[in-house]
Each structure stands twice: as structure tokens, then as C-alpha cells.
Design a protein around this motif. Structure first.
Motif, PDB file in Angstrom:
ATOM      1  N   ALA A  36       0.944  -1.108   0.015  1.00  0.00           N
ATOM      2  CA  ALA A  36      -0.212  -0.050  -0.003  1.00  0.00           C
ATOM      3  C   ALA A  36       0.933   1.303  -0.110  1.00  0.00           C
ATOM      4  CB  ALA A  36      -1.070   0.114   1.439  1.00  0.00           C
ATOM      5  N   ASN A  43      -7.605   2.867   1.720  1.00  0.00           N
ATOM      6  CA  ASN A  43      -6.464   2.456   0.831  1.00  0.00           C
ATOM      7  C   ASN A  43      -5.642   1.374   1.457  1.00  0.00           C
ATOM      8  OD1 ASN A  43      -6.684   4.707  -1.106  1.00  0.00           O
ATOM      9  ND2 ASN A  43      -6.302   5.862   0.650  1.00  0.00           N
ATOM     10  N   GLY A  44      -5.850   0.907   2.664  1.00  0.00           N
ATOM     11  CA  GLY A  44      -5.138  -0.236   3.110  1.00  0.00           C
ATOM     12  C   GLY A  44      -5.921  -1.572   3.212  1.00  0.00           C
TER      13      GLY A  44
END
Length: 195
Positions: A36, A43-44
């Protein structure tokens, strides 16, 4: 298939355990490590875990109210490290848990700038075993390998909670063997003092 990237492992204290993003799939084949590059909730890595625990189950209620042990153990570590359940944290069942992490690498300069030695030329029986396992050297790993050797020598079986990649004996599985493991650990703490 994302499920193929979870590698199952059994732990005596925690039961069924699953590793993710190890660089290997469940068949031991190399796969790409997920990365990531942008932080934030969207986003993770995100996962929902079904623990198979029912609040109506009497055993579940007893464990929760008497021992507060309902949930999961989470370990986040570099793929080049061997995992240690002592370094993890617990999350409670039935609630959302968010964890933010930052990856940091520390490198110590060799002597005379520190008490560290240059690992490219250093050799000792324990350090060589760490290198043979192909893990990054850490004091804790070296200590755990030493404790495992002590356990094997004293109990003629290996402790399931310690690295066992290099041992050629059976695991300690019965009450007599567990007591022997505990005595070896007590000896380790009191006589050798490397804790």
C-alpha cells in the motif's frame, strides 16, 4: 483467489491461525507481496473475520464474562521476521478495530560505534542457526532458538511456542512434557538470565 493467500497454522494457545501477505500461498509457492503506497481507511488492508462464536453459546458466555477472551490475536510483522505471538495484540469480537502502522527499519553500525558486530563476518552456533532459517537476526529470535535447544535437551521434545524449524524431535504434547517445558523455561530465566 485471495483465499489462497492465507496460510493456515495451528497455535497451541490461540488455535487456528492464518498468515497473510507472507510471500507464499497455502501450497508454499512464491506469490507477490501486497503493498500500500497511500495511507487512509480506503487504501489499506481491510478484513472481516468470522470467529464462529455465538453469544447464545454457554461456553462463549463463560469465556467472555469470566476471562474476557473472546476475539482474535493480531500480529503484524515483517516477512523476514519469524512471528511471535507475544508481540501481538488482541481485538474484541463484535466490534470494529482500526490499526494504523508505519514500517520502520533500524540499522546499527558495527563496533566501535555500538556494541553490535558486523554480521557479514560474525559466526556463532546460534547466529548461524538464525542465518540458516533465512530470517533477519533479532535478539529475541536468537534467544528463542537457545531456549528451544535447552528444552529439547532437557525434555526430548520441542516447545510448540518456539521456533522449531531446526529440531528433529517430536513436539511436547502431554502434561509431563508441558511441565518439563515450564521447568526448562524457569531454569532459563533464573540460571542463565537471558530474558
Amino acid at each position: 483467489n485471495i483465499l489462497d493467500e492465507f496460510v493456515w497454522e495451528y497455535n497451541r494457545l490461540y488455535g487456528n491461525c492464518f498468515k497473510f501477505n507472507t510471500g507464499l500461498n497455502e501450497n508454499g509457492e512464491n506469490i507477490d507481496i501486497k503493498k500500500a503506497s497511500i495511507s487512509g481507511d480506503l487504501n489499506g488492508f481491510s478484513i472481516d473475520i468470522f470467529l464462529g462464536i455465538s453469544p447464545s453459546n454457554n461456553l462463549t458466555r463463560q469465556l467472555f464474562f469470566e476471562q474476557k477472551t473472546i476475539g482474535a490475536r493480531v500480529l503484524i510483522y515483517n516477512q523476514s521476521f519469524i512471528n511471535s505471538f507475544n508481540e501481538g495484540f488482541d481485538i474484541k469480537s463484535g466490534v470494529c478495530t482500526n490499526v494504523a502502522i508505519t514500517r520502520t527499519f533500524n540499522k546499527n553500525l558495527p563496533h566501535p560505534y555500538s556494541r553490535c558486530r558486523d554480521t557479514s563476518t560474525f559466526s556463532s552456533p546460534l547466529f548461524d542457526k538464525v542465518k540458516k532459517l533465512n530470517y533477519t537476526y533479532r535478539y529475541r529470535l536468537c534467544r528463542d532458538i537457545f531456549l528451544q535447544e535447552l528444552t529439547v535437551n532437557r525434555c526430548k521434545c520441542y516447545d510448540l511456542d518456539l521456533p522449531n524449524d531446526l529440531v528433529k524431535v517430536k513436539p511436547c504434547l502431554n502434561e509431563t512434557e508441558f511441565k518439563c517445558v515450564q521447568k526448562a523455561y524457569q531454569y532459563f530465566l533464573s540460571e542463565i538470565g537471558l530474558a
